[in-house]
Design a protein around this motif. Structure first.
Motif, PDB file in Angstrom:
ATOM      1  N   TYR A  28       5.377 -40.866  32.915  1.00 56.25           N
ATOM      2  CA  TYR A  28       5.031 -39.513  33.322  1.00 56.25           C
ATOM      3  C   TYR A  28       5.888 -38.500  32.568  1.00 56.25           C
ATOM      4  O   TYR A  28       7.093 -38.700  32.412  1.00 56.25           O
ATOM      5  CB  TYR A  28       5.290 -39.299  34.817  1.00 56.25           C
ATOM      6  CG  TYR A  28       4.416 -40.124  35.727  1.00 56.25           C
ATOM      7  CD1 TYR A  28       3.182 -39.652  36.151  1.00 56.25           C
ATOM      8  CD2 TYR A  28       4.834 -41.370  36.188  1.00 56.25           C
ATOM      9  CE1 TYR A  28       2.373 -40.399  36.993  1.00 56.25           C
ATOM     10  CE2 TYR A  28       4.034 -42.122  37.029  1.00 56.25           C
ATOM     11  CZ  TYR A  28       2.804 -41.632  37.427  1.00 56.25           C
ATOM     12  OH  TYR A  28       2.021 -42.379  38.259  1.00 56.25           O
ATOM     13  N   GLU A  29       5.262 -37.429  32.124  1.00 56.74           N
ATOM     14  CA  GLU A  29       5.972 -36.222  31.706  1.00 56.74           C
ATOM     15  C   GLU A  29       5.935 -35.328  32.935  1.00 56.74           C
ATOM     16  O   GLU A  29       4.876 -35.155  33.564  1.00 56.74           O
ATOM     17  CB  GLU A  29       5.261 -35.541  30.527  1.00 56.74           C
ATOM     18  CG  GLU A  29       5.180 -36.401  29.274  1.00 56.74           C
ATOM     19  CD  GLU A  29       6.501 -36.524  28.535  1.00 56.74           C
ATOM     20  OE1 GLU A  29       7.350 -35.620  28.652  1.00 56.74           O
ATOM     21  OE2 GLU A  29       6.679 -37.545  27.825  1.00 56.74           O
ATOM     22  N   VAL A  30       7.091 -34.768  33.316  1.00 60.59           N
ATOM     23  CA  VAL A  30       7.188 -34.050  34.579  1.00 60.59           C
ATOM     24  C   VAL A  30       7.964 -32.743  34.427  1.00 60.59           C
ATOM     25  O   VAL A  30       8.687 -32.549  33.452  1.00 60.59           O
ATOM     26  CB  VAL A  30       7.890 -34.911  35.660  1.00 60.59           C
ATOM     27  CG1 VAL A  30       7.109 -36.183  35.953  1.00 60.59           C
ATOM     28  CG2 VAL A  30       9.324 -35.230  35.269  1.00 60.59           C
ATOM     29  N   ILE A  31       7.808 -31.911  35.420  1.00 63.24           N
ATOM     30  CA  ILE A  31       8.717 -30.800  35.672  1.00 63.24           C
ATOM     31  C   ILE A  31       9.485 -31.221  36.924  1.00 63.24           C
ATOM     32  O   ILE A  31       8.889 -31.452  37.978  1.00 63.24           O
ATOM     33  CB  ILE A  31       7.970 -29.466  35.908  1.00 63.24           C
ATOM     34  CG1 ILE A  31       7.063 -29.122  34.721  1.00 63.24           C
ATOM     35  CG2 ILE A  31       8.968 -28.348  36.203  1.00 63.24           C
ATOM     36  CD1 ILE A  31       7.776 -28.906  33.407  1.00 63.24           C
ATOM     37  N   ASN A  32      10.790 -31.380  36.786  1.00 64.43           N
ATOM     38  CA  ASN A  32      11.577 -31.906  37.898  1.00 64.43           C
ATOM     39  C   ASN A  32      11.815 -30.836  38.966  1.00 64.43           C
ATOM     40  O   ASN A  32      11.469 -29.667  38.771  1.00 64.43           O
ATOM     41  CB  ASN A  32      12.870 -32.549  37.383  1.00 64.43           C
ATOM     42  CG  ASN A  32      13.845 -31.541  36.784  1.00 64.43           C
ATOM     43  OD1 ASN A  32      13.889 -30.377  37.170  1.00 64.43           O
ATOM     44  ND2 ASN A  32      14.642 -32.013  35.846  1.00 64.43           N
ATOM     45  N   PRO A  33      12.390 -31.218  40.114  1.00 58.70           N
ATOM     46  CA  PRO A  33      12.564 -30.254  41.206  1.00 58.70           C
ATOM     47  C   PRO A  33      13.357 -29.001  40.845  1.00 58.70           C
ATOM     48  O   PRO A  33      13.198 -27.960  41.486  1.00 58.70           O
ATOM     49  CB  PRO A  33      13.299 -31.069  42.280  1.00 58.70           C
ATOM     50  CG  PRO A  33      12.830 -32.466  42.047  1.00 58.70           C
ATOM     51  CD  PRO A  33      12.734 -32.583  40.537  1.00 58.70           C
ATOM     52  N   SER A  34      14.205 -29.058  39.804  1.00 64.57           N
ATOM     53  CA  SER A  34      14.950 -27.856  39.420  1.00 64.57           C
ATOM     54  C   SER A  34      14.212 -27.024  38.378  1.00 64.57           C
ATOM     55  O   SER A  34      14.745 -26.044  37.868  1.00 64.57           O
ATOM     56  CB  SER A  34      16.349 -28.228  38.928  1.00 64.57           C
ATOM     57  OG  SER A  34      16.272 -29.118  37.838  1.00 64.57           O
ATOM     58  N   GLY A  35      12.952 -27.438  38.061  1.00 67.55           N
ATOM     59  CA  GLY A  35      12.125 -26.659  37.157  1.00 67.55           C
ATOM     60  C   GLY A  35      12.234 -27.018  35.688  1.00 67.55           C
ATOM     61  O   GLY A  35      11.655 -26.347  34.837  1.00 67.55           O
ATOM     62  N   ASN A  36      12.967 -28.072  35.373  1.00 68.58           N
ATOM     63  CA  ASN A  36      13.153 -28.479  33.983  1.00 68.58           C
ATOM     64  C   ASN A  36      12.223 -29.626  33.612  1.00 68.58           C
ATOM     65  O   ASN A  36      11.883 -30.458  34.454  1.00 68.58           O
ATOM     66  CB  ASN A  36      14.604 -28.897  33.754  1.00 68.58           C
ATOM     67  CG  ASN A  36      15.562 -27.751  33.950  1.00 68.58           C
ATOM     68  OD1 ASN A  36      15.323 -26.656  33.451  1.00 68.58           O
ATOM     69  ND2 ASN A  36      16.634 -27.986  34.694  1.00 68.58           N
ATOM     70  N   PRO A  37      11.817 -29.700  32.332  1.00 67.30           N
ATOM     71  CA  PRO A  37      10.970 -30.815  31.895  1.00 67.30           C
ATOM     72  C   PRO A  37      11.759 -32.118  31.892  1.00 67.30           C
ATOM     73  O   PRO A  37      12.971 -32.124  31.692  1.00 67.30           O
ATOM     74  CB  PRO A  37      10.533 -30.422  30.482  1.00 67.30           C
ATOM     75  CG  PRO A  37      11.481 -29.387  30.037  1.00 67.30           C
ATOM     76  CD  PRO A  37      12.087 -28.750  31.250  1.00 67.30           C
ATOM     77  N   GLY A  38      11.042 -33.196  32.112  1.00 68.80           N
ATOM     78  CA  GLY A  38      11.678 -34.511  32.115  1.00 68.80           C
ATOM     79  C   GLY A  38      10.641 -35.605  32.025  1.00 68.80           C
ATOM     80  O   GLY A  38       9.450 -35.349  31.817  1.00 68.80           O
ATOM     81  N   ILE A  39      11.104 -36.831  32.182  1.00 72.90           N
ATOM     82  CA  ILE A  39      10.233 -38.005  32.163  1.00 72.90           C
ATOM     83  C   ILE A  39      10.514 -38.849  33.396  1.00 72.90           C
ATOM     84  O   ILE A  39      11.586 -38.765  33.989  1.00 72.90           O
ATOM     85  CB  ILE A  39      10.418 -38.858  30.885  1.00 72.90           C
ATOM     86  CG1 ILE A  39      11.852 -39.394  30.788  1.00 72.90           C
ATOM     87  CG2 ILE A  39      10.028 -38.066  29.647  1.00 72.90           C
ATOM     88  CD1 ILE A  39      12.071 -40.420  29.692  1.00 72.90           C
ATOM     89  N   TYR A  40       9.546 -39.659  33.748  1.00 69.80           N
ATOM     90  CA  TYR A  40       9.720 -40.607  34.845  1.00 69.80           C
ATOM     91  C   TYR A  40       8.846 -41.813  34.558  1.00 69.80           C
ATOM     92  O   TYR A  40       7.735 -41.671  34.056  1.00 69.80           O
ATOM     93  CB  TYR A  40       9.325 -39.992  36.199  1.00 69.80           C
ATOM     94  CG  TYR A  40      10.246 -40.397  37.319  1.00 69.80           C
ATOM     95  CD1 TYR A  40      10.127 -41.645  37.932  1.00 69.80           C
ATOM     96  CD2 TYR A  40      11.260 -39.560  37.745  1.00 69.80           C
ATOM     97  CE1 TYR A  40      10.988 -42.026  38.937  1.00 69.80           C
ATOM     98  CE2 TYR A  40      12.120 -39.929  38.757  1.00 69.80           C
ATOM     99  CZ  TYR A  40      11.988 -41.161  39.349  1.00 69.80           C
ATOM    100  OH  TYR A  40      12.836 -41.543  40.347  1.00 69.80           O
ATOM    101  N   GLY A  41       9.363 -42.991  34.849  1.00 71.60           N
ATOM    102  CA  GLY A  41       8.585 -44.220  34.765  1.00 71.60           C
ATOM    103  C   GLY A  41       8.407 -44.787  36.156  1.00 71.60           C
ATOM    104  O   GLY A  41       9.337 -44.754  36.958  1.00 71.60           O
ATOM    105  N   LYS A  42       7.210 -45.264  36.452  1.00 68.82           N
ATOM    106  CA  LYS A  42       6.929 -45.813  37.783  1.00 68.82           C
ATOM    107  C   LYS A  42       6.241 -47.163  37.641  1.00 68.82           C
ATOM    108  O   LYS A  42       5.279 -47.307  36.891  1.00 68.82           O
ATOM    109  CB  LYS A  42       6.023 -44.864  38.560  1.00 68.82           C
ATOM    110  CG  LYS A  42       5.573 -45.398  39.914  1.00 68.82           C
ATOM    111  CD  LYS A  42       4.634 -44.414  40.589  1.00 68.82           C
ATOM    112  CE  LYS A  42       3.959 -45.015  41.783  1.00 68.82           C
ATOM    113  NZ  LYS A  42       3.003 -44.085  42.394  1.00 68.82           N
ATOM    114  N   VAL A  43       6.772 -48.134  38.380  1.00 67.57           N
ATOM    115  CA  VAL A  43       6.125 -49.438  38.490  1.00 67.57           C
ATOM    116  C   VAL A  43       5.366 -49.446  39.808  1.00 67.57           C
ATOM    117  O   VAL A  43       5.957 -49.295  40.884  1.00 67.57           O
ATOM    118  CB  VAL A  43       7.145 -50.587  38.465  1.00 67.57           C
ATOM    119  CG1 VAL A  43       6.441 -51.928  38.586  1.00 67.57           C
ATOM    120  CG2 VAL A  43       7.997 -50.534  37.202  1.00 67.57           C
ATOM    121  N   HIS A  44       4.041 -49.566  39.712  1.00 69.75           N
ATOM    122  CA  HIS A  44       3.186 -49.640  40.898  1.00 69.75           C
ATOM    123  C   HIS A  44       2.897 -51.108  41.190  1.00 69.75           C
ATOM    124  O   HIS A  44       2.502 -51.870  40.299  1.00 69.75           O
ATOM    125  CB  HIS A  44       1.867 -48.905  40.658  1.00 69.75           C
ATOM    126  CG  HIS A  44       0.812 -49.233  41.663  1.00 69.75           C
ATOM    127  ND1 HIS A  44       0.920 -48.880  42.994  1.00 69.75           N
ATOM    128  CD2 HIS A  44      -0.353 -49.907  41.549  1.00 69.75           C
ATOM    129  CE1 HIS A  44      -0.150 -49.325  43.644  1.00 69.75           C
ATOM    130  NE2 HIS A  44      -0.930 -49.948  42.790  1.00 69.75           N
TER     131      HIS A  44
END
Length: 186
Positions: A28-44
């Motif tokens: 995932y490309e995300v905007i984190n809770p503080s409003g900054n861009p970031g990444i996240y990986g999730k194993v479903h």
């Protein structure tokens, strides 16, 4: 303490990286809770984790020993497996207990449910206590080379205390049952 009721994460894009019958990995490309861009990986996880702590009338339990590929180490744990998300977890627990130990139980008690690694996965587990045990023939899966060990529950508890059991669902189940014993519930 106040906590947000809404999801503070915003997903700007998602890409499936890997998919098999058991898990799916998404980037995932995300905007984190503080409003900054970031990444996240999730194993479903496509199955629910199921754990069963068998306990006989003399307060003996049964542990399953096996070499775990993911941690590259031998692990002692209660009978565990996966159950389809659309299956009653208790039915999956009964199946796993029989498959791995050959045991059937007359009494089933829900012990806990838990998220097993919620920083990177959505894996969800349900744990039961099985009592009123009867021995039948075990039916392990072809990928399992299992050693079954019957031991006093107090010894299994000591293995947790000494860090010899590290499987999270087994640790939780043994500590929960020890609390039940301490409180006179067993």
């Amino acid at each position: 303490m106040h906590h947000p009721e809404h999801n503070p994460w915003k997903v700007t894009s998602e890409d499936e990286i890997y998919n098999n019958p058991w898990i799916q990995l998404t980037h995932y490309e995300v905007i984190n809770p503080s409003g900054n861009p970031g990444i996240y990986g999730k194993v479903h996880f496509k199955n629910r984790a199921i754990g069963v702590l068998p306990l006989d009338g003399e307060l003996n339990t049964y542990l399953v020993g096996q070499y775990r590929f993911t941690i590259d180490d031998y692990s002692w744990e209660m009978p565990e497996g996966g159950g389809p998300l659309n299956e009653d977890p208790l039915d999956a627990a009964k199946r796993e207990l029989l498959e791995e130990t050959g045991l059937k139980a007359q009494e089933w008690t829900w012990l806990c449910h838990m998220h097993l690694s919620n920083s990177v996965s959505d894996e969800y587990g349900v744990v039961y206590l099985a009592r009123g045990l009867q021995q039948f023939e075990a039916e392990p899966e072809e990928t399992e080379q299992l050693v079954i060990r019957k031991l006093p529950f107090a010894e299994a508890y000591q293995m947790v205390v000494e860090g010899k059991i590290t499987d999270s669902m087994t640790v939780a189940a043994i500590l929960r049952v020890q609390l039940m014993i301490n409180n006179g519930e067993l």
